[in-house]
Design an enzyme around this catalytic site. Structure first.
Site, PDB file in Angstrom:
ATOM      1  N   LYS A 134      47.718  40.281  38.776  1.00  0.00           N
ATOM      2  CA  LYS A 134      46.812  40.251  39.927  1.00  0.00           C
ATOM      3  C   LYS A 134      46.724  38.830  40.475  1.00  0.00           C
ATOM      4  O   LYS A 134      46.347  37.902  39.757  1.00  0.00           O
ATOM      5  CB  LYS A 134      45.411  40.739  39.550  1.00  0.00           C
ATOM      6  CG  LYS A 134      44.442  40.748  40.743  1.00  0.00           C
ATOM      7  CD  LYS A 134      43.105  41.359  40.386  1.00  0.00           C
ATOM      8  CE  LYS A 134      42.180  40.417  39.659  1.00  0.00           C
ATOM      9  NZ  LYS A 134      41.638  39.348  40.564  1.00  0.00           N
ATOM     10  N   ASP A 147      44.910  40.857  45.463  1.00  0.00           N
ATOM     11  CA  ASP A 147      43.484  41.191  45.498  1.00  0.00           C
ATOM     12  C   ASP A 147      42.743  40.270  46.467  1.00  0.00           C
ATOM     13  O   ASP A 147      42.107  39.298  46.046  1.00  0.00           O
ATOM     14  CB  ASP A 147      42.924  41.071  44.074  1.00  0.00           C
ATOM     15  CG  ASP A 147      41.436  41.366  43.992  1.00  0.00           C
ATOM     16  OD1 ASP A 147      40.922  42.096  44.858  1.00  0.00           O
ATOM     17  OD2 ASP A 147      40.795  40.862  43.048  1.00  0.00           O
ATOM     18  N   LYS A 196      40.754  41.709  49.097  1.00  0.00           N
ATOM     19  CA  LYS A 196      39.547  42.438  49.533  1.00  0.00           C
ATOM     20  C   LYS A 196      39.268  42.253  51.032  1.00  0.00           C
ATOM     21  O   LYS A 196      38.193  41.803  51.426  1.00  0.00           O
ATOM     22  CB  LYS A 196      38.336  42.001  48.721  1.00  0.00           C
ATOM     23  CG  LYS A 196      38.461  42.177  47.213  1.00  0.00           C
ATOM     24  CD  LYS A 196      37.180  41.736  46.514  1.00  0.00           C
ATOM     25  CE  LYS A 196      37.282  41.867  45.004  1.00  0.00           C
ATOM     26  NZ  LYS A 196      38.173  40.856  44.406  1.00  0.00           N
ATOM     27  N   ASP A 201      37.082  43.144  57.691  1.00  0.00           N
ATOM     28  CA  ASP A 201      36.960  42.563  59.029  1.00  0.00           C
ATOM     29  C   ASP A 201      37.073  43.693  60.044  1.00  0.00           C
ATOM     30  O   ASP A 201      37.126  44.868  59.666  1.00  0.00           O
ATOM     31  CB  ASP A 201      38.059  41.511  59.248  1.00  0.00           C
ATOM     32  CG  ASP A 201      37.602  40.360  60.139  1.00  0.00           C
ATOM     33  OD1 ASP A 201      37.079  40.649  61.233  1.00  0.00           O
ATOM     34  OD2 ASP A 201      37.766  39.199  59.731  1.00  0.00           O
ATOM     35  N   THR A 215      31.940  45.216  40.253  1.00  0.00           N
ATOM     36  CA  THR A 215      31.416  45.456  38.912  1.00  0.00           C
ATOM     37  C   THR A 215      30.414  44.391  38.482  1.00  0.00           C
ATOM     38  O   THR A 215      29.800  44.504  37.426  1.00  0.00           O
ATOM     39  CB  THR A 215      32.558  45.545  37.879  1.00  0.00           C
ATOM     40  OG1 THR A 215      33.446  44.440  38.047  1.00  0.00           O
ATOM     41  CG2 THR A 215      33.332  46.842  38.049  1.00  0.00           C
ATOM     42  N   ARG A 271      40.225  36.791  31.615  1.00  0.00           N
ATOM     43  CA  ARG A 271      40.034  35.704  30.670  1.00  0.00           C
ATOM     44  C   ARG A 271      40.336  36.046  29.218  1.00  0.00           C
ATOM     45  O   ARG A 271      40.758  35.180  28.452  1.00  0.00           O
ATOM     46  CB  ARG A 271      38.603  35.170  30.809  1.00  0.00           C
ATOM     47  CG  ARG A 271      38.399  34.331  32.058  1.00  0.00           C
ATOM     48  CD  ARG A 271      36.937  34.143  32.419  1.00  0.00           C
ATOM     49  NE  ARG A 271      36.366  35.346  33.014  1.00  0.00           N
ATOM     50  CZ  ARG A 271      35.172  35.398  33.605  1.00  0.00           C
ATOM     51  NH1 ARG A 271      34.417  34.313  33.640  1.00  0.00           N
ATOM     52  NH2 ARG A 271      34.736  36.516  34.144  1.00  0.00           N
TER      53      ARG A 271
END
Length: 238
Positions: free
Chosen positions: A32, A59, A61, A64, A122, A214
């Site tokens: 990603k 990614d 997002k 607009d 999330t 991570r």
């Protein structure tokens, strides 16, 4: 797309990415590329990773007006990513424009990238959604509404919590992709996520793909950590 483990490359530059990927050798991964990395390195980082055979979830997002999203997706399609996304809150017309842009920018004979919509992040809690977004329904109802809207717009799936995957599939069908961040081992620190789940829970909930950052990227032995995550996610030894 089914049962994919997507590694979130939450790094600031390509040098950090190269150091992280070195222990994996020639293994092809699903990676990603998010805002932090893309805004520093631009399209060239995607092109570099694609040349090495990796699948890419870009990614960004997008959120607009439809015309702007159409133009942006038309350009991004040329990077030949495997997965891109928008915010479902942008509305049905915007999501349709995203698909039209992707189709317009995809070279003849090539498959357009899968396009999914973010429902609720999330990191968003019930209280935060009610008070800050002024959405007076439950978090689950909001997620299901956005998922249905994305389905109606023709999108391939959504980003959601693993906790919502079953109800989304009940409403949209099992072929509708659910990509779920916020995945943690039982022993992991939750961090800034609110709606977290284990890889085993996600697998049993019929999640299409999980996103792990991570826990792998900050590991002292990322290649080994990846194998452990794959074992937990797939339920078999890799």
């Amino acid at each position: 797309m089914d049962n994919s483990l997507i590694i979130a490359l939450d790094f600031a530059n390509r040098s950090e990415v190269a150091r992280f990927l070195e222990p994996f050798g020639d293994r092809e991964l699903f990676l990603k590329v998010g805002m932090e990395l893309f805004y520093q390195e631009g399209p060239s980082i995607v092109q570099l990773l694609k040349e090495k055979g990796h699948q890419i979830f870009l990614d960004l997002k997008l959120h607009d007006i439809p015309n702007t999203v159409f133009g942006a997706m038309k350009g991004l399609a040329q990077l030949e990513c495997d997965l891109v996304n928008v915010h479902a809150a942008g509305g049905k017309e915007m999501m349709q424009a995203a698909l039209e842009g992707l189709s317009a920018g995809t070279a003849s004979g090539r498959k357009r990238p899968n396009c999914i919509a973010v429902t609720q992040l999330t990191s968003t809690s019930q209280e935060q959604m009610n008070k800050e977004q002024l959405i007076p329904i439950t978090l689950n109802e909001s997620v299901l509404h956005y998922a249905s809207l994305a389905k109606d717009a023709g999108l391939d799936g959504v980003v959601c919590s693993a906790w919502e995957s079953v109800s989304i599939h009940d409403n949209t069908g099992n072929s509708f992709i659910t990509v779920c961040p916020g995945i943690r081992m039982e022993s992991d620190h939750v961090g800034d996520q609110k709606r977290v789940a284990t890889p085993e829970f996600a697998r049993n909930a019929g999640v299409s793909a999980i996103v792990v950052g991570r826990a792998i990227t900050r590991s002292a032995d990322p290649a080994n950590s990846y194998e452990q995550w794959m074992e937990a996610w797939k339920g078999v030894h890799q």
